[in-house]
Enzyme design. Structure first.
Site, mmCIF file in Angstrom:
data_model
loop_
_atom_site.group_PDB
_atom_site.id
_atom_site.type_symbol
_atom_site.label_atom_id
_atom_site.label_comp_id
_atom_site.label_asym_id
_atom_site.label_seq_id
_atom_site.Cartn_x
_atom_site.Cartn_y
_atom_site.Cartn_z
ATOM 1 C CG HIS A 123 -1.594 1.317 1.452
ATOM 2 N ND1 HIS A 123 -2.526 1.837 0.583
ATOM 3 C CD2 HIS A 123 -1.439 2.248 2.434
ATOM 4 C CE1 HIS A 123 -2.938 3.015 1.031
ATOM 5 N NE2 HIS A 123 -2.289 3.294 2.136
ATOM 6 N NE ARG A 144 8.451 11.197 -3.770
ATOM 7 C CZ ARG A 144 8.570 12.455 -3.410
ATOM 8 N NH1 ARG A 144 8.770 13.415 -4.299
ATOM 9 N NH2 ARG A 144 8.444 12.798 -2.125
#
Lengths: 301, 301, 301, 301
Positions: free
Chosen positions: B214, B223
């Site tokens: 998760h 990112r």
């Protein structure tokens, strides 16, 4: 009986299917995988998965400290050093996932350990089973007279029987009414998320609980402690026995520094220094309160 | 070259030793274990260990929802349902441990993801290697003129050469001085914990980084996003490729709902409803600011 | 100088505007609010906000333990009891927000404390100032010969001068080049997110850092410790001085049980019991390793 | 009645004693401090303390982004930008502490939000009051036939009366037996930590709960949602009303982007683009499952 024949067959099937992996395996815990270790009257602890072993702790420490760890002669020594100096991150590199069946009032204490992953059986979605924790007679204790959160003597005779009867009867009646309220036989049937509110805190729930070894040790220190409530302590002890097989070096260090160790205050250390020098120290000359002195004596005697 | 022959030999040795386990294994990730995937000029990502697979997510959900999950026909559908409805705990039941070599300025962004376990190489204990990130010419970008935190055009000709020369020369000179300060040859030698302060942020460090699926997805969403700095995005992309092999169902759901999806405000949803009904909506009639409208158009066009 | 006249004027203005509140206020910390306490050569610590006081700890404990806390005579005794028995949640009921200016290599240690909220100055968005930490001569220490992560003697004469010159020159040159690369004067100008990689780890950054008192104490125990690196220890000491004024009872308990206290292993406790009984215990008869025995002697002598 | 006259007098006394502070105060929440807002039949929510306001969010963002935030014209716009782009850390700079009285089955859902500080009334130390949640007739709902975790129609007539009678009678009987087991009148008296197991999940407990604004918004998004169980939703709504007065700009952004917004998958976005272009899209041509399409239609119609 905590495990049904169907569940046992499922466990046996899982244990009959080894696969190959390139991951580090910890032989000591492989023997425990999936098996149900009975706790209390209907509860259990099962290891579902794990990651890492003693070597994973050492490996992570050596990444951090590089050449700095070379002077420690061996893995056991390095692990003891890490434990002694509160280097927690290498222990976080091991992870374990448990399947636990436990009474709700135990679950409520357990969940206070926040750094863990949990999937609990949902009584909004599904119907709970008719299973309640009823203490064995030898664990039916009176309120402690000296400790506000503790137990005293075991209840005797008439009183013990009365308590057990009340617990059993109330549990059964609550469950009967739970079923009656849920029933859609000739009526609408109450929503599960509402009906569950009628069940007492000794009803069993279950969850998957996953945590890292550092946080597991923290859990064990608090919950396998003599001051923990008996009903959570037995879970902690069952887990500790598994951990001892999983990461024997880390567990031994934990036993020595945490379970068997003690944190002493500056005042207490000062008293110890005086006592070692031969001085007679009393509560009055210790600078400690009576309660603190009593605890201190418990440690050094 | 990020990996030395010695390191490659160690990886080969680890990959040559399969063992038996009763744990769930994910065949798709076994092929990646220990291997070093090169990122940037000296960096890498390696999978050191993992726990769980797509089935572990499903299994945890079924513990929680019991009979409530039976109506979902299959694992893929259930995993999509969980992702769509932000049920995060089943995804937390999978865990991965990576070994990453990365420039310090990337590490400084990465560490802001707090729900993870980290052991970083310590420059207090040990001496860093002479390895610095120098951007490839095609990644040497000018400051964006529209985005305060973004990049614009690639630098050209003379300027590009000058920048690369400055970065290389400063890195080498800093490292020369680092070594000179540390040296105990004919002098005391500066403490490592002090000498390291002379090294620039493009020096490489490395760490073990362990997190659950998760939180890994959360990391990847931020990112691997087009707005992330290129130098961390390439790490995220390398990890995402591994995750796709590890938990293909969860990864596909993540791609659809998170990476390819978008969160729209109440205002934006209202505009969409009007547009679907055939109404012409402009920034002026949308209730949104100009910046917000521009982002909105980017999503729906 | 860490604070500019403009910043000082802003602080003075903030301190000149008391408002009324119904919240609990802690008089001891009000005098510190907003003020900049200088640390190292360009750094500072400022209290921006706080929540709670000693009474908030007591109040939370009494919610938990109800009548169970009545037998403890007073607030100081209750707080000592909570600290002694590792009851961490009442201390979590106090919160503090700091503005800290610090070198990047200190920030990198600090951020490892994960249970905190952080907003750091972003060198992707903005340009860093020309400020670098250069150790004072008396803190320019050689590598310890006994401790892989420690400092030994202070550097002398020629060597000290050479080190300081290298640190200063490299910092200034790196910053000159940082500015040259960023410049848009007659060139495109490198993206800020790339140019920053040229700056060494002694450049100053700043952040807002917010945490609860329990986690702050954990931070102080590790970072105000004699084994912490000097450059982070001075920040911890500056914060500890503020905490002593904020929550004097909790801070006194922390000093006694954590900073001045020690955790002893089961083996160490056994030795102490034997020594108090008058037995002569040596490393050989202690069951401890040499390193452990040396640390043990450091505690009890 | 959730609040006794004694408690009300205490609240009045607290509200009668403003003090001076240099901290930022949020006038909108000062009017709520200490007051008990009634929830369900015996529950309440009270604000005990808070830290920060809308300006604290802006201030933290400006520390991070420096000059990069100047182009956003005002605080409201900046806060909307932060919310839209999932910049969570500035919202973490605000903190709130609540005193909540709530049924145990609600507490069990609530505690799953791990990033918070909690001190709960301990039934190991103290005796719980005779207070149980009994749903108002209009909230006594049948199990939903379409949603495994939802409610359907309100129960009618005979069935409703029977359910209410069962809930009330079982609660009272359980509490009678709880008291009988605890009693030390002519018997030893069962330990409190055991006796509590007889109490059903609708018994009231209370706690201090402290969290930051980012995590509070996450809690509100899940628990003030239409799919949340009614009994926790009313708490979330009571808190949301307070938050709207505390941080009006942040709350407005939260309402627009989170509560009123929706996250759409790549597939859903593709359908929207086709629909805006005038294409007729059906479940069959959408690439979505039936359940997903139904949810999608709920959003765009």
């Amino acid at each position: 009986m905590p495990i049904t024949p169907d569940q046992q067959a499922e466990i046996d099937a899982l244990r009959a299917q080894p696969t190959q992996t390139l991951r580090a395996t910890a032989p000591g815990i492989e023997g425990h995988l999936y098996k149900a270790y009975e706790v209390l009257d209907h509860g259990f602890v099962r290891v579902i998965d794990y990651m890492g072993d003693d070597s994973a702790i050492v490996q992570a420490a050596r990444v951090s400290y590089g050449a700095g760890t070379k002077h420690v002669s061996n893995d056991a020594g390095l692990i003891r050093y890490l434990m002694r100096h509160w280097h927690s991150t290498p222990f976080e590199m091991c992870e374990i996932k448990l399947h636990v069946k436990l009474p709700v009032f135990v679950a409520r204490q357990w969940i206070r350990h926040r750094t863990a992953n949990v999937n609990e059986y949902s009584a909004r979605y599904s119907i709970l089973d008719r299973e309640f924790y009823i203490p064995a007679p030898e664990h039916l204790a009176a309120q402690s007279t000296v400790n506000n959160q503790g137990r005293g003597e075991v209840l005797q005779g008439e009183e013990a029987e009365r308590v057990l009867r009340l617990l059993r009867d109330d549990a059964m009646r609550s469950y009967d009414h739970y079923e009656q309220m849920l029933s859609q036989d000739g009526q609408q049937g109450l929503a599960r998320e509402l009906a569950r509110m009628n069940l007492p805190a000794n009803v069993y729930t279950q969850w998957y609980w996953k945590t890292d070894l550092h946080n597991l040790f923290h859990f064990l220190r608090l919950r396998a402690d003599a001051h923990a409530q008996y009903e959570i302590r037995v879970y902690a002890e069952a887990i500790a026995a598994i951990v001892a097989d999983w990461v024997p070096l880390a567990h031994a260090a934990f036993e020595d520094y945490r379970m068997g160790g003690a944190t002493l205050s500056a005042k207490a250390l000062d008293c110890i220094r005086r006592m070692i020098r031969g001085e007679q120290v009393t509560q009055e000359t210790s600078g400690m309160s009576k309660g603190e002195w009593r605890e201190f004596e418990g440690i050094i005697r």
